[in-house]
Scaffold this motif. Structure first.
Motif, PDB file in Angstrom:
ATOM      1  N   ASP A 198      -9.082   0.707  -3.036  1.00 60.22           N
ATOM      2  CA  ASP A 198      -9.579   0.170  -4.302  1.00 60.22           C
ATOM      3  C   ASP A 198      -8.367  -0.232  -5.127  1.00 60.22           C
ATOM      4  O   ASP A 198      -7.577   0.621  -5.554  1.00 60.22           O
ATOM      5  N   ASP A 199      -8.190  -1.531  -5.370  1.00 56.59           N
ATOM      6  CA  ASP A 199      -7.016  -2.013  -6.091  1.00 56.59           C
ATOM      7  C   ASP A 199      -6.902  -1.420  -7.493  1.00 56.59           C
ATOM      8  O   ASP A 199      -5.799  -1.292  -8.039  1.00 56.59           O
ATOM      9  N   GLU A 200      -8.021  -1.071  -8.102  1.00 57.18           N
ATOM     10  CA  GLU A 200      -7.999  -0.570  -9.475  1.00 57.18           C
ATOM     11  C   GLU A 200      -7.448   0.849  -9.562  1.00 57.18           C
ATOM     12  O   GLU A 200      -6.917   1.249 -10.612  1.00 57.18           O
ATOM     13  N   THR A 201      -7.572   1.608  -8.504  1.00 55.48           N
ATOM     14  CA  THR A 201      -7.146   3.008  -8.560  1.00 55.48           C
ATOM     15  C   THR A 201      -5.983   3.337  -7.625  1.00 55.48           C
ATOM     16  O   THR A 201      -5.397   4.416  -7.723  1.00 55.48           O
ATOM     17  N   TRP A 202      -5.644   2.429  -6.716  1.00 48.85           N
ATOM     18  CA  TRP A 202      -4.602   2.717  -5.726  1.00 48.85           C
ATOM     19  C   TRP A 202      -3.219   2.742  -6.370  1.00 48.85           C
ATOM     20  O   TRP A 202      -2.930   1.972  -7.281  1.00 48.85           O
ATOM     21  N   HIS A 203      -2.346   3.607  -5.878  1.00 54.35           N
ATOM     22  CA  HIS A 203      -0.945   3.583  -6.275  1.00 54.35           C
ATOM     23  C   HIS A 203      -0.094   3.772  -5.032  1.00 54.35           C
ATOM     24  O   HIS A 203      -0.520   4.395  -4.047  1.00 54.35           O
ATOM     25  N   SER A 208       0.829  -1.213   0.000  1.00 51.11           N
ATOM     26  CA  SER A 208       0.000   0.000   0.000  1.00 51.11           C
ATOM     27  C   SER A 208       0.857   1.254   0.000  1.00 51.11           C
ATOM     28  O   SER A 208       0.681   2.144  -0.831  1.00 51.11           O
TER      29      SER A 208
END
Length: 307
Positions: free
Chosen positions: A272-277, A172
């Motif tokens: 949200d795995d799709e938007t997290w960086h 994360s």
């Protein structure tokens, strides 16, 4: 990076030297439910699971094992195969251990620093005996699991490789800061579900495997009430009330009867795995969480009232 078959931190086992003190702390301060066991141990409940934290009597006052939940038998087999391919030895728990842990099946293995981990599926749900907090607290668990655990580590690179490359945890973020003044470090936060992190790795020079564990209340008022219970009972707080910079948890840190911290929080960030960086922070907290050194033990002359 392989996708993790691990979906949540399911349970923790703690070896504690004072079961009575821990039971009182858990029920009268934290608001979790304690259930005595025939073997003399204590199961601590936060929800419908039969046990989220198992207290074993013993001298270590430390983490005994981490239990990681997978979806089903196929996921457990896949994880066992992945460990074998990475050269990590694992063992099937067998019927007796599975019954003790209240699960259908499990495997056990060790991380690079020797901490015992268990992966399991089929946890017992006690819908026939609903969870009842003695203080009316509701906790955030479900698919996000028990909460999170922070492990101390000497070789952080090896631990990061084990949890991300072998077990498939997702990174994360990092915090590079001095959590305790004068002790700079980088703490890394790993997730396996929507909770910002279920595991963190901290290169802190302490003898215990566990740095702290976190449980999350569903109401900010329950955090406030727990804080004032600690103040009323003169329980030392390692960190005062604050909000963390990365997962936005509003929390405070009482010292447990075993000498390590417990984070009691509310409002943790969901990822949200799709938007997290991945990002980096240079402060542990947006505000608060002031470190408080433990009080010095009184000398016998002072405790006898002799100055």
């Amino acid at each position: 990076m392989a996708r993790s078959d691990i979906e949540a931190l399911g349970y923790l086992g703690l070896q504690v030297s004072d079961l009575a003190a821990w039971t009182a702390f858990a029920t009268q301060v934290l608001g979790v439910q304690a259930v005595g066991r025939a073997d003399g141990g204590v199961d601590l409940r936060l929800d419908a699971y039969a046990a989220r934290i198992r207290l074993h009597e013993g001298p270590l006052d430390d983490l005994a094992y981490c239990g990681w939940e997978v979806r089903d038998a196929q996921a457990l087999d896949a994880l066992e195969s992945r460990l074998a391919a990475a050269g990590v030895e694992s063992q099937r728990g067998g019927p007796a251990l599975a019954a003790d842990r209240r699960v259908i099946d499990l495997i056990s293995f060790r991380d690079p620093e020797g901490t015992v981990h268990e992966a399991f599926y089929g946890p017992l749900q006690r819908t026939d005996r609903p969870f009842v907090s003695p203080l009316g607290v509701a906790f955030k668990t479900g698919r996000q699991g028990l909460g999170h655990v922070v492990l101390s580590c000497r070789d952080k690179a090896a631990m990061m490789a084990f949890f991300t490359q072998t077990l498939g945890f997702r990174l994360s973020d990092h915090i590079r800061t001095e959590v305790i003044p004068g002790r700079p470090m980088e703490i890394s936060f790993l997730r396996c579900n929507g909770r910002h992190h279920s595991l963190a790795l901290a290169p802190v020079p302490i003898p215990k495997k566990i740095v702290h564990l976190m449980i999350e209340a569903l109401s900010v008022d329950d955090v406030g009430r727990a804080l004032y219970r600690c103040l009323d009972q003169k329980i030392h707080l390692s960190f005062t009330l604050g909000r963390h910079s990365n997962d936005e948890m509003l929390s405070f840190y009482p010292v447990t009867p075993s000498g390590f911290d417990l984070e009691y929080g509310w409002g943790g960030l969901e990822v949200d795995d799709e938007t997290w960086h991945v990002v980096t922070h240079e402060t542990n907290s947006a505000w608060g969480h002031t470190f408080q050194r433990p009080p010095r033990p009184q000398s016998r002359r002072q405790s006898d009232g002799v100055s």
